[in-house]
Design a protein around this motif. Structure first.
Motif, PDB file in Angstrom:
ATOM      1  N   ASP A 116       0.856  -1.197   0.000  1.00 20.48           N
ATOM      2  CA  ASP A 116       0.000   0.000   0.000  1.00 20.48           C
ATOM      3  C   ASP A 116       0.887   1.242   0.000  1.00 20.48           C
ATOM      4  OD1 ASP A 116      -2.045   1.809   0.186  1.00 20.48           O
ATOM      5  OD2 ASP A 116      -2.335   1.550   2.344  1.00 20.48           O
ATOM      6  N   VAL A 131      -3.269  -3.219  -1.547  1.00 17.04           N
ATOM      7  CA  VAL A 131      -4.175  -3.213  -0.406  1.00 17.04           C
ATOM      8  C   VAL A 131      -5.180  -2.082  -0.549  1.00 17.04           C
ATOM      9  CG1 VAL A 131      -4.309  -2.789   2.092  1.00 17.04           C
ATOM     10  CG2 VAL A 131      -2.558  -4.314   1.167  1.00 17.04           C
ATOM     11  N   GLU A 169      -8.195  -0.862   1.823  1.00 18.27           N
ATOM     12  CA  GLU A 169      -8.959  -1.042   3.051  1.00 18.27           C
ATOM     13  C   GLU A 169     -10.406  -0.619   2.898  1.00 18.27           C
ATOM     14  OE1 GLU A 169      -7.086   0.518   6.495  1.00 18.27           O
ATOM     15  OE2 GLU A 169      -5.228  -0.608   6.201  1.00 18.27           O
ATOM     16  N   THR A 228      -7.502  -5.710   3.350  1.00 17.22           N
ATOM     17  CA  THR A 228      -6.465  -5.237   4.264  1.00 17.22           C
ATOM     18  C   THR A 228      -5.228  -6.116   4.131  1.00 17.22           C
ATOM     19  OG1 THR A 228      -7.290  -6.658   6.031  1.00 17.22           O
ATOM     20  CG2 THR A 228      -8.227  -4.429   5.882  1.00 17.22           C
ATOM     21  N   THR A 251      -2.405  -8.471  11.604  1.00 14.67           N
ATOM     22  CA  THR A 251      -1.415  -8.671  10.541  1.00 14.67           C
ATOM     23  C   THR A 251      -0.164  -9.345  11.096  1.00 14.67           C
ATOM     24  OG1 THR A 251      -2.225  -6.651   9.481  1.00 14.67           O
ATOM     25  CG2 THR A 251      -0.132  -7.526   8.694  1.00 14.67           C
TER      26      THR A 251
END
Length: 568
Positions: free
Chosen positions: A357, A371, A373, A378, A404
């Motif tokens: 990201d 990524v 969100e 995520t 994560t």
């Protein structure tokens, strides 16, 4: 045979045949017209030059160097353009801009100034020397640092065949913004800023609106330098132009937007700018990050690692499972380190997946996931999906939360090599950061292979550096003794055209590499403090960030100021 104008000047100034021959020689040599050749040769002076043009064109003459001109008036037009056109605005009345210019019949110059200011120029003739004296009165503090003449860069650019991906214009976009953004001077200025950044190898362009001014800054070798201050009234037009090039909605000014601009240089090299637009109190701020794929075509040995640190990292990267963590602040080169490791591991026989990201560079042979969100994609969701895709190597752009971190640790313990980044100050504090996230100590001890903390120091310019003998005060600041530096070669920055006056050219990494040994695992399991973990790592041979920077200082690569700026 002389033209009527030339003959009129000869008569007006009472030139002799010898003077006429002198002017003609300079005119042919310099490809000038007769009037400018006469002025440059010194045959006619300031007063005759001004009187002749004023009489012939029927316009008033002025000497702007004898006036007290408000800085707000002089600042309406960029300094480099005033110097190019040899012009100086000196008064505003209503919509009229009183303009002193040495070539009042230069229609292009007058039109450019009309567009930039939005005012109607009322032209007055002035001698080139008086305008030069007038412009020199601008305070040094009001002018950006001299990073090269932007207008010259534009002139160079126009003949180079540079291609910009200008984007698709939405027919529903705001009409007035669209018209302003497609005006030739705005298009040229935005293209100029982008090309100037590429030429100066800047990593970022910051275009920033404030209450009463508007500035452009370039981040070169990690430091921001002011490059120019465009006219304030061009603010919205320039930002709209960048939005068009980035395929963004120019009518939307309330929320952040992200896009990309593609540029192809004359050599066929493709470059991209990642564009981020953020609404601020006085308008939209634009940050454009240069994504240069050629910067990644390096192996780990070229990043600046000391020999032992590189051996430790390389050994850990080539293990079949475990975690390799890179830590440091934003802009410290973490992505370059991870990508360089990936390129070393990238092979037909391995399956590599990344969650990023944003995705900064496209890597051939690597499955990269962006990524998002806002739609539920995520880092944690991407990681879960990766584990069902038979991966060998996983790269997680950043470990931000417990979820994560937990999935990454479990992946590292089940036969996968996991590479990721965290934001911590040094390598030892990364272990306690994972513990504070909620990961059990035995999982951290079992999963982590190596932690790399890094910073970037500017390399001292080899063209202008100056050898110095460090004094005791300087050594005390560095925390070293005279004996440690008895054989060192220490340089200080000077500044030259090669480094644009900064004294530095390029950057290099400084690193501390912490290997997870069996004794270190015991410290983690016992929940020892960061200081104890650091002491153990140093006893086991870890070179700290300061020691890595000092090594580069002794090798003559960087300066004392950079070591003190980057490390503690």
């Amino acid at each position: 045979m002389q033209s009527n104008q030339n003959q009129a000047l000869i008569t007006w100034a009472g030139l002799t045949q010898e003077q006429v021959n002198k002017v003609d020689a300079l005119r042919r040599k310099g490809r000038l017209d007769f009037l400018h050749a006469a002025y440059k040769s010194g045959v006619i002076g300031d007063s005759l030059y001004v009187e002749f043009l004023a009489e012939r064109l029927g316009i008033p003459a002025v000497d702007p160097s004898r006036m007290i001109i408000p800085e707000t008036v002089l600042g309406l037009v960029p300094r480099d353009l005033l110097e190019k056109y040899n012009a100086a605005p000196f008064f505003i009345k209503g919509k009229k801009l009183f303009l002193a210019i040495s070539e009042p019949d230069d229609i292009l110059a007058v039109d450019d100034i009309r567009f930039m200011t939005g005012l109607d120029p009322l032209v007055h003739v002035a001698s080139p020397a008086s305008i030069t004296r007038c412009l020199s009165q601008l305070k040094e503090g009001d002018e950006p640092e001299d990073f090269g003449n932007l207008q010259d860069a534009l002139s160079d650019m126009e003949g180079e065949g540079v291609e910009f991906d200008t984007g698709d214009v939405d027919e529903h976009d705001d009409t007035s913004s669209l018209e302003a953004a497609t005006q030739a001077p705005v298009v040229k200025m935005v293209n100029l800023i982008i090309m100037d950044a590429i030429k100066k190898k800047a990593s970022d362009i910051h275009i920033e609106p404030y209450e009463k001014n508007f500035r452009v800054r370039l981040r070169i070798d990690g430091i921001l330098h002011e490059a120019m201050r465009p006219p304030f009234r061009l603010k919205n037009a320039m930002i709209s132009r960048i939005k068009i090039m980035s395929h963004l909605n120019i009518a939307e000014r309330r929320i952040p937007q992200d896009g990309r601009i593609k540029v192809r240089t004359p050599g066929g090299k493709e470059m991209e700018f990642r564009v981020s637009i953020l609404p601020t109190l006085f308008g939209e701020k634009v940050v454009m990050r240069l994504l240069d794929k050629s910067a990644l075509k390096v192996d780990m040995s070229q990043l600046g690692f000391e020999k032992k640190s590189l051996e430790t990292l390389s050994k850990s990267v080539h293990k079949p499972y475990g975690m390799v963590l890179v830590t440091g602040p934003t802009g410290s080169g973490k992505t370059t380190t991870l990508y360089s490791a990936l390129m070393e591991l990238n092979d037909e026989g391995v399956n590599i997946s990344t969650a990023e990201d944003p995705v900064e560079f496209s890597l051939p042979g690597v499955n990269q996931v962006l990524v998002r969100e806002d739609v539920g994609l995520t880092f944690a969701a991407a990681l879960r999906s990766f584990l069902r895709q038979d991966p060998d190597i996983i790269l997680v752009g950043e470990i931000r939360d417990f979820e994560t971190a937990e999935i990454a640790v479990k992946a590292a313990l089940t036969g996968h090599l996991v590479l990721s980044t965290l934001h911590t100050n040094d390598a030892p504090s990364t272990l306690t950061r994972l513990l504070n996230m909620g990961i059990d100590g035995f999982l951290v001890a079992s999963s982590v292979n190596v932690i790399v903390a890094q910073r970037l120091v500017r390399k001292i310019c080899p063209f202008c550096r100056r050898l110095i003998d460090p004094d005791n005060a300087m050594l005390a600041q560095l925390g070293v003794s005279t004996g440690d530096f008895s054989q060192a070669t220490i340089y200080e920055p000077v500044g030259c055209p090669e480094c644009h006056g900064s004294g530095y050219k390029g950057r290099l990494g400084v690193y501390e590499v912490l290997e997870m040994t069996s004794e270190m695992q015991e410290y983690v399991l016992a929940n020892r403090s960061v200081l104890e973990i650091r002491d153990l790592a140093i006893r086991q041979g870890m070179m700290t960030l300061r020691e890595s920077a000092l090594q580069k200082l002794q090798d003559g690569v960087t300066s004392v100021q950079e070591v003190l700026r980057v490390t503690v």
